[in-house]
Design an enzyme around this catalytic site. Structure first.
Site, mmCIF file in Angstrom:
data_model
loop_
_atom_site.group_PDB
_atom_site.id
_atom_site.type_symbol
_atom_site.label_atom_id
_atom_site.label_comp_id
_atom_site.label_asym_id
_atom_site.label_seq_id
_atom_site.Cartn_x
_atom_site.Cartn_y
_atom_site.Cartn_z
ATOM 1 N N HIS A 179 0.609 -1.014 -0.248
ATOM 2 C CA HIS A 179 -0.098 0.105 -0.331
ATOM 3 C C HIS A 179 0.884 1.187 -0.358
ATOM 4 C CE1 HIS A 179 -3.967 1.770 0.876
ATOM 5 N NE2 HIS A 179 -3.151 2.447 1.466
ATOM 6 N N ASP B 270 2.745 3.510 3.119
ATOM 7 C CA ASP B 270 1.578 4.004 2.834
ATOM 8 C C ASP B 270 1.933 5.765 2.743
ATOM 9 O OD1 ASP B 270 -1.039 5.140 2.716
ATOM 10 O OD2 ASP B 270 -1.223 6.482 4.750
ATOM 11 N N ASN C 227 -1.977 13.913 4.800
ATOM 12 C CA ASN C 227 -3.080 14.171 5.780
ATOM 13 C C ASN C 227 -2.632 13.432 6.870
ATOM 14 O OD1 ASN C 227 -4.994 16.083 4.297
ATOM 15 N ND2 ASN C 227 -4.912 13.526 3.360
#
Length: 291
Positions: free
Chosen positions: A29, A245, A250
């Site tokens: 991911h 990630d 954010n």
């Protein structure tokens, strides 16, 4: 003229981790952002560029051999940034698409031929909330024919409301970032119990032990997320995958990706489980060994 970024970029000084990843370890991911001059940003936030060359450098430092590029909301349904990266990866990259109701069977097949093996749906509120469910079900039916999975991004508080829907899906599904549970809530709150129950009763349910920097309530070094990842790995070790990630849009506290790698032996101390979540499981889910 380029729009000024609205979120910070990743830590540019990636630390070499102490934990040595096994050969063909997969970052399952991760994202590539831009450059915006070539791949315009259209999402709800504007990131600084995190292009392919930075992505490759990161993985070299971390010792990662394979990667799954999740096409982020900042690029909308334009999946070309991932398609172009796969073309030069010599089989080391796969991708997860963003799709909408305009997708055709021909377009889907082109993505499949280009190395895509899943599509993502965002349910999180700050990225737009619940998608059009008619479109959702239509796309699920379409991707089933290609043996794709769907990648689901939830706010933890909403996960129990979707448990029945998930159990009835006809395809495999992955849940991002451990369901975005909050470490301060502990292991016994309903969202995390729901996640574990799905893993226990539904062979289609996969979970990503990613996003420790999102789960944490204490901040770096994010060790309060470890018990959640450990429980997930113990529950269904054949249906767990890991990812950085990167470039971490954010987040409240920007992690160093070397530190994230060094959390792996804390929640998966058994080398056999490490091999599953880092190599074997992503190879199976993303069809890495096919030509």
């Amino acid at each position: 003229m380029m729009t000024k970024p609205t979120v910070p970029g990743p830590d540019p000084h990636t630390r070499t981790p102490k934990f040595k990843l096994p050969p063909l370890a997969c970052d399952a991911h991760t994202h590539i952002f831009g450059p915006g001059s070539k791949y315009p940003y259209v999402g709800s936030y504007i990131p600084p560029d995190a292009p392919l060359e930075d992505f490759v450098k990161l993985h070299k430092v971390l010792g990662i051999g394979r990667a799954v590029i999740v096409n982020a909301s900042v690029h909308g349904t334009d999946n070309s940034v991932a398609l172009d990266a796969i073309k030069v990866s010599e089989g080391r990259f796969r991708a997860v698409a963003n799709l909408d109701g305009a997708i055709t069977e021909k377009g889907l097949q082109e993505l499949h031929d280009g190395g895509f093996r899943g599509c993502r749906f965002n349910f999180v509120r700050h990225l737009g909330g619940t998608p059009d469910m008619k479109v959702f079900h239509r796309i699920v039916d379409m991707v089933a024919a290609l043996n794709w999975h769907i990648d689901l991004h939830f706010d933890a508080i909403d996960l129990p409301d979707y448990a029945d829907l998930l159990a009835k899906l006809s395809v495999r599904y992955t849940i991002d970032h451990m369901g975005r549970v909050k470490a301060a809530d502990g292991l016994d709150r309903l969202p995390f119990r729901t996640l574990i129950e799905l893993m226990q009763r539904d062979e289609k349910c996969w979970v990503k032990v990613s996003g420790c920097e999102r789960v944490t309530s204490m901040g770096p070094p994010f060790t309060d997320a470890v018990p959640f990842a450990k429980k997930i790995c113990e529950t269904a070790p054949d249906r767990v995958i890991w990812g950085t990630d990167w470039p971490h849009p954010n987040v409240k506290a920007m992690p160093n990706d070397g530190d994230l790698v060094d959390l792996i032996p804390l929640f998966a101390p058994d080398p056999a489980i490490q091999q599953k979540i880092l190599v074997d499981n992503p190879a199976r889910l993303f069809d890495f060994d096919s030509k």
